[in-house]
Write a protein that holds these residues in place. Structure first.
Motif, PDB file in Angstrom:
ATOM      1  N   LEU A  33       6.665   1.624  -6.320  1.00  0.00           N
ATOM      2  CA  LEU A  33       7.823   1.853  -5.457  1.00  0.00           C
ATOM      3  C   LEU A  33       7.666   3.148  -4.667  1.00  0.00           C
ATOM      4  CD1 LEU A  33      10.472   0.313  -4.943  1.00  0.00           C
ATOM      5  CD2 LEU A  33      11.600   1.965  -6.408  1.00  0.00           C
ATOM      6  N   LEU A  34       7.100   4.152  -5.346  1.00  0.00           N
ATOM      7  CA  LEU A  34       6.892   5.456  -4.716  1.00  0.00           C
ATOM      8  C   LEU A  34       5.996   5.324  -3.477  1.00  0.00           C
ATOM      9  CD1 LEU A  34       7.876   8.243  -5.807  1.00  0.00           C
ATOM     10  CD2 LEU A  34       5.502   8.661  -6.419  1.00  0.00           C
ATOM     11  N   TYR A  35       4.886   4.620  -3.632  1.00  0.00           N
ATOM     12  CA  TYR A  35       3.976   4.411  -2.499  1.00  0.00           C
ATOM     13  C   TYR A  35       4.691   3.681  -1.379  1.00  0.00           C
ATOM     14  CZ  TYR A  35      -0.034   5.774  -5.344  1.00  0.00           C
ATOM     15  OH  TYR A  35      -0.911   6.467  -6.088  1.00  0.00           O
ATOM     16  N   ASN A  36       5.437   2.634  -1.748  1.00  0.00           N
ATOM     17  CA  ASN A  36       6.110   1.818  -0.737  1.00  0.00           C
ATOM     18  C   ASN A  36       7.164   2.621   0.012  1.00  0.00           C
ATOM     19  OD1 ASN A  36       5.255  -1.133  -0.758  1.00  0.00           O
ATOM     20  ND2 ASN A  36       5.362  -0.657  -2.910  1.00  0.00           N
ATOM     21  N   VAL A  37       7.907   3.439  -0.726  1.00  0.00           N
ATOM     22  CA  VAL A  37       8.976   4.214  -0.085  1.00  0.00           C
ATOM     23  C   VAL A  37       8.373   5.268   0.841  1.00  0.00           C
ATOM     24  CG1 VAL A  37      10.819   5.868  -0.513  1.00  0.00           C
ATOM     25  CG2 VAL A  37      10.706   3.773  -1.850  1.00  0.00           C
ATOM     26  N   ARG A  38       7.293   5.907   0.380  1.00  0.00           N
ATOM     27  CA  ARG A  38       6.628   6.897   1.249  1.00  0.00           C
ATOM     28  C   ARG A  38       6.129   6.227   2.536  1.00  0.00           C
ATOM     29  NH1 ARG A  38       4.959   9.484   4.473  1.00  0.00           N
ATOM     30  NH2 ARG A  38       3.709  11.377   4.506  1.00  0.00           N
ATOM     31  N   PHE A  39       5.624   5.016   2.387  1.00  0.00           N
ATOM     32  CA  PHE A  39       5.159   4.192   3.520  1.00  0.00           C
ATOM     33  C   PHE A  39       6.315   3.938   4.488  1.00  0.00           C
ATOM     34  CE2 PHE A  39       4.550  -0.308   4.938  1.00  0.00           C
ATOM     35  CZ  PHE A  39       3.359  -0.188   5.620  1.00  0.00           C
ATOM     36  N   ALA A  40       7.492   3.634   3.917  1.00  0.00           N
ATOM     37  CA  ALA A  40       8.640   3.274   4.756  1.00  0.00           C
ATOM     38  C   ALA A  40       9.218   4.484   5.480  1.00  0.00           C
ATOM     39  CB  ALA A  40       9.718   2.609   3.906  1.00  0.00           C
ATOM     40  N   LEU A  77       5.645  -7.234  -7.572  1.00  0.00           N
ATOM     41  CA  LEU A  77       4.962  -6.261  -6.720  1.00  0.00           C
ATOM     42  C   LEU A  77       4.660  -6.859  -5.347  1.00  0.00           C
ATOM     43  CD1 LEU A  77       2.413  -4.441  -9.046  1.00  0.00           C
ATOM     44  CD2 LEU A  77       4.711  -3.761  -8.401  1.00  0.00           C
ATOM     45  N   GLN A  78       4.339  -8.153  -5.304  1.00  0.00           N
ATOM     46  CA  GLN A  78       4.079  -8.823  -4.026  1.00  0.00           C
ATOM     47  C   GLN A  78       5.328  -8.823  -3.152  1.00  0.00           C
ATOM     48  OE1 GLN A  78       0.801  -8.610  -4.248  1.00  0.00           O
ATOM     49  NE2 GLN A  78       0.733 -10.425  -2.978  1.00  0.00           N
ATOM     50  N   ILE A  79       6.465  -9.143  -3.780  1.00  0.00           N
ATOM     51  CA  ILE A  79       7.728  -9.170  -3.042  1.00  0.00           C
ATOM     52  C   ILE A  79       8.019  -7.779  -2.493  1.00  0.00           C
ATOM     53  CG2 ILE A  79      10.221  -9.478  -3.261  1.00  0.00           C
ATOM     54  CD1 ILE A  79       9.492 -11.586  -5.503  1.00  0.00           C
ATOM     55  N   LEU A  80       7.848  -6.781  -3.361  1.00  0.00           N
ATOM     56  CA  LEU A  80       8.115  -5.390  -2.982  1.00  0.00           C
ATOM     57  C   LEU A  80       7.221  -4.952  -1.816  1.00  0.00           C
ATOM     58  CD1 LEU A  80       9.849  -3.030  -4.351  1.00  0.00           C
ATOM     59  CD2 LEU A  80       7.646  -2.211  -5.131  1.00  0.00           C
ATOM     60  N   SER A  81       5.911  -5.087  -1.991  1.00  0.00           N
ATOM     61  CA  SER A  81       5.001  -4.607  -0.941  1.00  0.00           C
ATOM     62  C   SER A  81       5.170  -5.446   0.326  1.00  0.00           C
ATOM     63  CB  SER A  81       3.550  -4.631  -1.433  1.00  0.00           C
ATOM     64  OG  SER A  81       3.210  -5.896  -1.937  1.00  0.00           O
ATOM     65  N   GLY A  82       5.436  -6.734   0.167  1.00  0.00           N
ATOM     66  CA  GLY A  82       5.641  -7.595   1.333  1.00  0.00           C
ATOM     67  C   GLY A  82       6.847  -7.176   2.136  1.00  0.00           C
ATOM     68  N   MET A  83       7.939  -6.848   1.443  1.00  0.00           N
ATOM     69  CA  MET A  83       9.148  -6.391   2.134  1.00  0.00           C
ATOM     70  C   MET A  83       8.854  -5.140   2.951  1.00  0.00           C
ATOM     71  SD  MET A  83      12.033  -6.968  -0.772  1.00  0.00           S
ATOM     72  CE  MET A  83      13.123  -5.718  -0.153  1.00  0.00           C
ATOM     73  N   PHE A  84       8.105  -4.222   2.341  1.00  0.00           N
ATOM     74  CA  PHE A  84       7.820  -2.972   3.056  1.00  0.00           C
ATOM     75  C   PHE A  84       6.851  -3.197   4.215  1.00  0.00           C
ATOM     76  CE2 PHE A  84       9.787  -1.110  -0.649  1.00  0.00           C
ATOM     77  CZ  PHE A  84      10.474  -0.058  -0.087  1.00  0.00           C
ATOM     78  N   LEU A  85       5.913  -4.136   4.049  1.00  0.00           N
ATOM     79  CA  LEU A  85       4.963  -4.390   5.135  1.00  0.00           C
ATOM     80  C   LEU A  85       5.672  -4.893   6.393  1.00  0.00           C
ATOM     81  CD1 LEU A  85       1.947  -6.041   3.292  1.00  0.00           C
ATOM     82  CD2 LEU A  85       1.954  -3.873   4.492  1.00  0.00           C
ATOM     83  N   THR A  86       6.738  -5.680   6.211  1.00  0.00           N
ATOM     84  CA  THR A  86       7.426  -6.218   7.389  1.00  0.00           C
ATOM     85  C   THR A  86       8.122  -5.126   8.198  1.00  0.00           C
ATOM     86  OG1 THR A  86       9.397  -6.706   6.094  1.00  0.00           O
ATOM     87  CG2 THR A  86       7.837  -8.508   6.437  1.00  0.00           C
ATOM     88  N   VAL A 115      -2.780   2.022   3.478  1.00  0.00           N
ATOM     89  CA  VAL A 115      -3.909   1.385   2.793  1.00  0.00           C
ATOM     90  C   VAL A 115      -3.468   0.876   1.421  1.00  0.00           C
ATOM     91  CG1 VAL A 115      -6.128   1.851   1.724  1.00  0.00           C
ATOM     92  CG2 VAL A 115      -5.661   2.719   3.995  1.00  0.00           C
ATOM     93  N   ILE A 116      -2.641   1.676   0.749  1.00  0.00           N
ATOM     94  CA  ILE A 116      -2.237   1.294  -0.605  1.00  0.00           C
ATOM     95  C   ILE A 116      -1.248   0.143  -0.565  1.00  0.00           C
ATOM     96  CG2 ILE A 116      -1.001   2.085  -2.658  1.00  0.00           C
ATOM     97  CD1 ILE A 116      -2.347   4.775  -2.279  1.00  0.00           C
ATOM     98  N   VAL A 117      -0.276   0.211   0.339  1.00  0.00           N
ATOM     99  CA  VAL A 117       0.746  -0.838   0.374  1.00  0.00           C
ATOM    100  C   VAL A 117       0.118  -2.176   0.785  1.00  0.00           C
ATOM    101  CG1 VAL A 117       2.893  -1.580   1.447  1.00  0.00           C
ATOM    102  CG2 VAL A 117       2.609   0.795   0.784  1.00  0.00           C
ATOM    103  N   ARG A 118      -0.728  -2.139   1.829  1.00  0.00           N
ATOM    104  CA  ARG A 118      -1.375  -3.394   2.229  1.00  0.00           C
ATOM    105  C   ARG A 118      -2.387  -3.813   1.173  1.00  0.00           C
ATOM    106  NH1 ARG A 118      -4.376  -6.912   5.734  1.00  0.00           N
ATOM    107  NH2 ARG A 118      -6.162  -5.700   6.386  1.00  0.00           N
TER     108      ARG A 118
END
Lengths: 177, 223
Positions: free
Chosen positions: A40-47, B54-63, B88-91
């Motif tokens: 989640l941390l990585y994703n939030v930083r990304f966002a 994790l797929q749902i999470l990262s997918g939501m952020f990728l959009t 790089v990490i999220v994708r």
């Protein structure tokens, strides 16, 4: 936590013991939080990356020859390369450029500080020698000072004069009023 | 503080029985790796679910950065991967996780097969599991096109031609999947819609059924 624990009067050290259930729920909760928290941390930083990107300070763009600038504000258009994510585009901007009493050249943004419409010098027949906004009749002086409606003076383009040409950067808050 | 907030809500809505019912269930000895280490094979289903989350999470952020359009799709993926922090990490999570979901699901299926857990009264759950498998493959197939690079384009062309070889219905399936007569702009938006709305919707419904059934019927007995 220690409510049901037996008091032991002999010992001076009172150790809070952890029940098996507590230990298990802490370790389980801890590893669960870790497993979800790190991704989640990585994703939030990304966002939130756009929040943390430094503002691109605009380069100076060649706009007009110094000889063309008069005491009376005139509108000049110029193009600036805008990098919007993966989309790069030359966007047209407008500046009202004029000389003040002592001959210094200054440039104002035409974007009204009320709600963002575009102002014009002598935009209304009723108010001469003022910037006028057609949307809600906001008015500004030649220096960009807000006279009515708008809460702030017109933004200013930093000006650089080089080899007889006027160069403008990106808008800053008005420094003249 | 948290405890007080929880109690305040619990007094009004009596939420404790709800999560108790979800969280408290018997884990038989033969599926507990603490008793028999070999019982780790019973974890594969849960691991599949974890990776799915994790797929749902990262997918939501990728959009947040991705655009399903042929002129911008590749550029936006390139941008989010190389210009955005942790892109790089999220994708990477989404890319590798996609393969890992299939692997884990396959291992889970093998476990169910070799322990005979699909037998009565759990046949329906096997069928739902197979449907989940197909939805997952569909998610993999549609997601593969989205970066709109050469690999994506030609993999989709091949995939659509395989689908088009179905007797009688083939040409109709081809046109439906492509959204036209070529693999192009309309294919990309179509696959994006399938990938982020239709297939996940189907997946959630199937997963709910899968979980409700396993709670109702319990884990199958020891070998």
């Amino acid at each position: 936590m220690s409510g049901e624990h037996n008091e032991q009067p002999k010992k001076s050290v009172f150790r809070k013991e952890m029940s098996r259930r507590q230990f298990l729920s802490y370790t389980l909760g801890g590893s669960g939080a870790f497993m979800v928290g790190v991704p989640l941390l990585y994703n939030v930083r990304f966002a939130v990356d756009p929040l943390l990107k430094p503002d691109a300070d605009g380069e100076y763009v060649k706009v007009v020859e110094v000889s063309e600038v008069t005491q009376e504000p005139q509108s000049f258009q110029f193009e600036r390369l805008i990098v919007d994510g993966w989309y790069k585009n030359d966007t047209t901007f407008e500046a009202w450029i004029s000389k003040d009493e002592s001959g210094n050249i200054f440039a104002l943004s035409p974007v009204c500080k009320h709600l963002g419409c575009t102002v014009k010098w002598n935009g209304s027949q009723d108010f001469s020698d003022e910037y006028f906004c057609p949307c809600h009749a906001a008015r500004y002086t030649k220096d960009g000072k807000n006279l009515t409606v708008a809460p702030a003076p017109l933004d200013e383009y930093p000006v650089k004069i080089e080899d007889g040409w006027v160069y403008l950067s990106t808008t800053k808050p008005n420094s003249r009023v | 503080m948290l405890k007080k907030m929880y109690n305040w809500i619990d007094e009004r809505l009596d939420i404790t029985p709800m999560w108790r019912d979800v969280a408290d269930h018997e884990v038989p000895e033969h599926v507990n790796p603490a008793h028999h280490f070999s019982a780790f094979v019973y974890c594969f289903g849960g691991l599949t679910f974890f990776i799915t989350i994790l797929q749902i999470l990262s997918g939501m952020f990728l959009t947040m950065y991705y655009v399903p359009d042929i002129t911008n799709a590749y550029k936006s993926v390139d941008f989010l991967q190389h210009e955005v922090a942790f892109g790089v990490i999220v994708r990477g999570m989404h890319h590798w996780g996609a393969s890992l979901v299939i692997v884990m699901m396959f291992l889970h299926t093998l476990r169910v097969f070799f322990t005979g857990s699909y037998k009565a009264p759990r046949e329906m759950n096997w069928v739902v599991g197979m449907l989940i498998f197909m939805v997952m493959l569909g998610l993999g197939f549609t997601g593969y096109l989205l970066p709109w690079d050469n690999k994506a384009y030609f993999a989709t062309k091949v995939g659509i031609q395989i689908a088009a070889s179905v007797p009688l219905l083939g040409p109709y399936i081809e046109t439906f999947l492509q959204g036209g007569s070529i693999t192009g702009a309309q294919t990309l938006t179509r696959f994006f819609a399938l990938h982020v709305f239709f297939l996940p919707g189907a997946l959630f419904a199937l997963l709910a059924g899968h979980f409700i059934m396993i709670r109702k019927q319990g884990i199958s007995g020891p070998l």
